[in-house]
Design a protein around this motif. Structure first.
Motif, PDB file in Angstrom:
ATOM      1  N   ASN A 174     -12.139  14.530 -11.255  1.00 23.48           N
ATOM      2  CA  ASN A 174     -12.028  13.967  -9.909  1.00 23.48           C
ATOM      3  C   ASN A 174     -10.646  14.165  -9.287  1.00 23.48           C
ATOM      4  OD1 ASN A 174     -14.651  12.367  -9.249  1.00 23.48           O
ATOM      5  ND2 ASN A 174     -14.239  11.918 -11.399  1.00 23.48           N
ATOM      6  N   GLY A 175      -9.903  15.147  -9.824  1.00 20.87           N
ATOM      7  CA  GLY A 175      -8.640  15.489  -9.169  1.00 20.87           C
ATOM      8  C   GLY A 175      -7.415  15.379 -10.025  1.00 20.87           C
ATOM      9  N   GLY A 176      -7.495  14.601 -11.128  1.00 23.66           N
ATOM     10  CA  GLY A 176      -6.334  14.456 -11.999  1.00 23.66           C
ATOM     11  C   GLY A 176      -5.115  13.941 -11.253  1.00 23.66           C
ATOM     12  N   TYR A 177      -3.995  14.658 -11.434  1.00 22.05           N
ATOM     13  CA  TYR A 177      -2.742  14.235 -10.811  1.00 22.05           C
ATOM     14  C   TYR A 177      -2.495  14.913  -9.461  1.00 22.05           C
ATOM     15  CZ  TYR A 177      -1.639  12.219 -15.363  1.00 22.05           C
ATOM     16  OH  TYR A 177      -1.667  11.469 -16.509  1.00 22.05           O
ATOM     17  N   TYR A 223      -1.986  11.255  -2.863  1.00 22.75           N
ATOM     18  CA  TYR A 223      -1.868  10.493  -1.617  1.00 22.75           C
ATOM     19  C   TYR A 223      -3.074  10.695  -0.700  1.00 22.75           C
ATOM     20  CZ  TYR A 223       2.888   8.924  -2.484  1.00 22.75           C
ATOM     21  OH  TYR A 223       3.981   8.285  -2.997  1.00 22.75           O
ATOM     22  N   ARG A 224      -4.118  11.334  -1.221  1.00 22.81           N
ATOM     23  CA  ARG A 224      -5.341  11.475  -0.426  1.00 22.81           C
ATOM     24  C   ARG A 224      -5.927  10.097  -0.128  1.00 22.81           C
ATOM     25  NH1 ARG A 224      -8.059  16.600  -0.552  1.00 22.81           N
ATOM     26  NH2 ARG A 224      -6.952  18.110  -1.836  1.00 22.81           N
ATOM     27  N   GLY A 225      -6.299   9.862   1.116  1.00 27.19           N
ATOM     28  CA  GLY A 225      -6.877   8.575   1.504  1.00 27.19           C
ATOM     29  C   GLY A 225      -5.857   7.555   1.970  1.00 27.19           C
ATOM     30  N   LEU A 226      -4.555   7.951   1.982  1.00 25.60           N
ATOM     31  CA  LEU A 226      -3.511   7.003   2.383  1.00 25.60           C
ATOM     32  C   LEU A 226      -3.710   6.523   3.818  1.00 25.60           C
ATOM     33  CD1 LEU A 226      -0.838   5.549   1.778  1.00 25.60           C
ATOM     34  CD2 LEU A 226       0.361   7.607   2.544  1.00 25.60           C
ATOM     35  N   GLY A 227      -4.197   7.409   4.692  1.00 27.22           N
ATOM     36  CA  GLY A 227      -4.349   7.050   6.098  1.00 27.22           C
ATOM     37  C   GLY A 227      -5.215   5.828   6.314  1.00 27.22           C
ATOM     38  N   THR A 272      -8.608   4.860  -9.488  1.00 32.61           N
ATOM     39  CA  THR A 272      -9.908   5.226  -8.940  1.00 32.61           C
ATOM     40  C   THR A 272     -10.486   6.429  -9.673  1.00 32.61           C
ATOM     41  OG1 THR A 272      -9.342   4.383  -6.745  1.00 32.61           O
ATOM     42  CG2 THR A 272     -11.127   5.990  -6.854  1.00 32.61           C
ATOM     43  N   ARG A 273      -9.661   7.431  -9.949  1.00 32.72           N
ATOM     44  CA  ARG A 273     -10.136   8.635 -10.627  1.00 32.72           C
ATOM     45  C   ARG A 273     -10.500   8.368 -12.079  1.00 32.72           C
ATOM     46  NH1 ARG A 273      -5.824  12.963  -7.894  1.00 32.72           N
ATOM     47  NH2 ARG A 273      -6.739  12.819  -5.797  1.00 32.72           N
ATOM     48  N   ASP A 290       0.820  -1.215   0.000  1.00 32.31           N
ATOM     49  CA  ASP A 290       0.000   0.000   0.000  1.00 32.31           C
ATOM     50  C   ASP A 290       0.852   1.262   0.000  1.00 32.31           C
ATOM     51  OD1 ASP A 290      -2.443  -1.208  -0.165  1.00 32.31           O
ATOM     52  OD2 ASP A 290      -2.813  -1.253   1.979  1.00 32.31           O
ATOM     53  N   LEU A 291       1.954   1.240   0.715  1.00 31.97           N
ATOM     54  CA  LEU A 291       2.829   2.409   0.759  1.00 31.97           C
ATOM     55  C   LEU A 291       3.445   2.709  -0.605  1.00 31.97           C
ATOM     56  CD1 LEU A 291       4.719   1.999   4.169  1.00 31.97           C
ATOM     57  CD2 LEU A 291       3.260   3.904   3.498  1.00 31.97           C
ATOM     58  N   VAL A 292       3.875   1.662  -1.291  1.00 31.85           N
ATOM     59  CA  VAL A 292       4.590   1.853  -2.558  1.00 31.85           C
ATOM     60  C   VAL A 292       3.646   2.216  -3.693  1.00 31.85           C
ATOM     61  CG1 VAL A 292       6.005   0.704  -4.312  1.00 31.85           C
ATOM     62  CG2 VAL A 292       6.489   0.335  -1.885  1.00 31.85           C
ATOM     63  N   PHE A 293       2.480   1.573  -3.758  1.00 30.71           N
ATOM     64  CA  PHE A 293       1.636   1.687  -4.952  1.00 30.71           C
ATOM     65  C   PHE A 293       0.369   2.507  -4.766  1.00 30.71           C
ATOM     66  CE2 PHE A 293       4.195  -2.071  -5.817  1.00 30.71           C
ATOM     67  CZ  PHE A 293       4.678  -1.737  -7.077  1.00 30.71           C
ATOM     68  N   PHE A 294       0.259   3.211  -3.652  1.00 31.74           N
ATOM     69  CA  PHE A 294      -0.952   3.995  -3.419  1.00 31.74           C
ATOM     70  C   PHE A 294      -1.234   5.029  -4.519  1.00 31.74           C
ATOM     71  CE2 PHE A 294      -3.608   7.287  -1.582  1.00 31.74           C
ATOM     72  CZ  PHE A 294      -4.609   6.537  -1.003  1.00 31.74           C
ATOM     73  N   PRO A 295      -0.233   5.782  -5.016  1.00 28.28           N
ATOM     74  CA  PRO A 295      -0.528   6.776  -6.065  1.00 28.28           C
ATOM     75  C   PRO A 295      -1.152   6.159  -7.319  1.00 28.28           C
ATOM     76  CG  PRO A 295       1.637   7.170  -5.141  1.00 28.28           C
ATOM     77  CD  PRO A 295       1.172   5.846  -4.594  1.00 28.28           C
ATOM     78  N   ILE A 296      -0.707   4.966  -7.708  1.00 25.91           N
ATOM     79  CA  ILE A 296      -1.279   4.313  -8.894  1.00 25.91           C
ATOM     80  C   ILE A 296      -2.722   3.923  -8.631  1.00 25.91           C
ATOM     81  CG2 ILE A 296      -1.057   2.369 -10.506  1.00 25.91           C
ATOM     82  CD1 ILE A 296       1.914   2.352  -9.938  1.00 25.91           C
ATOM     83  N   ASP A 297      -3.003   3.487  -7.414  1.00 24.89           N
ATOM     84  CA  ASP A 297      -4.381   3.150  -7.046  1.00 24.89           C
ATOM     85  C   ASP A 297      -5.274   4.388  -7.127  1.00 24.89           C
ATOM     86  OD1 ASP A 297      -6.490   1.490  -5.910  1.00 24.89           O
ATOM     87  OD2 ASP A 297      -6.204   2.646  -4.074  1.00 24.89           O
ATOM     88  N   THR A 298      -4.753   5.540  -6.707  1.00 28.59           N
ATOM     89  CA  THR A 298      -5.510   6.789  -6.788  1.00 28.59           C
ATOM     90  C   THR A 298      -5.843   7.126  -8.242  1.00 28.59           C
ATOM     91  OG1 THR A 298      -4.465   7.657  -4.786  1.00 28.59           O
ATOM     92  CG2 THR A 298      -5.503   9.259  -6.254  1.00 28.59           C
ATOM     93  N   LEU A 299      -4.868   7.011  -9.125  1.00 25.75           N
ATOM     94  CA  LEU A 299      -5.098   7.304 -10.539  1.00 25.75           C
ATOM     95  C   LEU A 299      -6.147   6.367 -11.127  1.00 25.75           C
ATOM     96  CD1 LEU A 299      -1.427   7.884 -11.795  1.00 25.75           C
ATOM     97  CD2 LEU A 299      -3.087   9.570 -10.989  1.00 25.75           C
TER      98      LEU A 299
END
Length: 291
Positions: free
Chosen positions: A43-46, A50-54, A32-33, A21-30
């Motif tokens: 929905n936020g683009g780039y 890291y929103r939602g990482l917590g 989702t958007r 989760d730490l390494v690949f969270f940004p790709i997961d965000t992209l």
């Protein structure tokens, strides 16, 4: 020995889940958007990747640990029953070892996914709503859900998308883990070794298996995302009909490239760390003092 196996699965799962989760969270965000209604940039683009990482970090260790504790336990406990079932069904005194392996891994990983989803689904709801800029933090999103402004109830809001998550995870895991275990088995046979598999080879096996499973189950992941982002509950059948009518068939494969890349690379880290932790514990005998 039982306690040793339990702790090994617990530690391996926690390390694997958190590191991935730490390494690949940004790709997961992209991803989702890309899948969210309105499209990527709406929905936020780039920005704020890291929103939602917590919420992801809080849930990653317990959900992954739950998965591997259930998976490793059921691989041992379910195998005799599955062999007996195959014998009774095929009237064969010597059932196929590969068939028994495959069915055992499918069943065990399915049980593991259901257990993990008890923690994963609420975290996914919070994470994905934060990723598409519904709020600025996971805590704010959780507070909104707990206020129950839509009247659906806290349980329904936290577990929105539960059914489609299970619908996605069961086929995914039934592809990923039998393939992962098969590749490991073939690699060990090629090495002619009785010892634990090299973690690097386990990571490569996990990457291949994860990529195949990810690409195959992208439409289910897309539906899960849309359900979790929807303001109110909606039957899956109605959601599919509405999306198909308004956005066409191709939209169901939105995010397939980042999802496949993310899970393929994530599978290498997730299962590689799992194999590494197992390897370290098995070779160093850290738990040999437990009964």
């Amino acid at each position: 020995m039982v306690l040793s196996s339990f702790l090994t699965s617990l530690l391996s799962g926690a390390a694997a889940g958190t590191s991935t989760d730490l390494v690949f969270f940004p790709i997961d965000t992209l991803k989702t958007r890309l899948q969210a209604k309105g499209g990527f940039f709406a929905n936020g683009g780039y920005h704020g990747i890291y929103r939602g990482l917590g919420s992801a970090i809080v849930a990653s260790a317990p959900s992954a640990s739950l998965f591997f504790i259930s998976y490793d336990t059921m691989k041992v406990e379910a195998r005799p029953y599955i062999e007996k079932l195959i014998q009774n069904t095929t009237k064969n005194d010597a059932p196929s070892t590969q068939l028994a392996d495959t069915l055992t891994h499918m069943f065990s990983s399915s049980v593991g996914e259901v257990a993990a989803c008890l923690v994963r689904v609420p975290a996914e709801v919070i994470k994905q709503r934060t990723q598409v800029h519904k709020t600025n933090s996971s805590l704010q999103t959780l507070k909104i859900i707990l206020r129950n402004e839509n009247g659906d109830g806290i349980r329904k809001n936290l577990y929105r998308g539960w059914s489609t998550t299970i619908m996605r995870e069961i086929p995914f895991t039934c592809i990923q883990f039998p393939l992962y275990e098969f590749l490991k088995k073939k690699w060990k046979e090629a090495d002619a070794s009785d010892g634990p598999l090299n973690p690097v080879k386990g990571a490569i096996s996990g990457s291949i298996a994860g990529g195949v499973a990810a690409a195959t189950t992208t439409p289910l992941d897309f539906l899960k995302t849309r359900l979790m982002l929807n303001k109110t509950s909606i039957p899956v059948r109605h959601l599919v009909q509405n999306i198909y009518r308004d956005e066409g068939f191709k939209i169901f494969f939105s995010g397939i490239i980042p999802r496949t890349m993310w899970i393929s690379a994530g599978g290498a880290i997730f299962l590689g760390v799992y194999e590494m932790t197992h390897y370290v514990i098995d070779t160093s005998h850290l738990l040999s003092t437990f009964p």
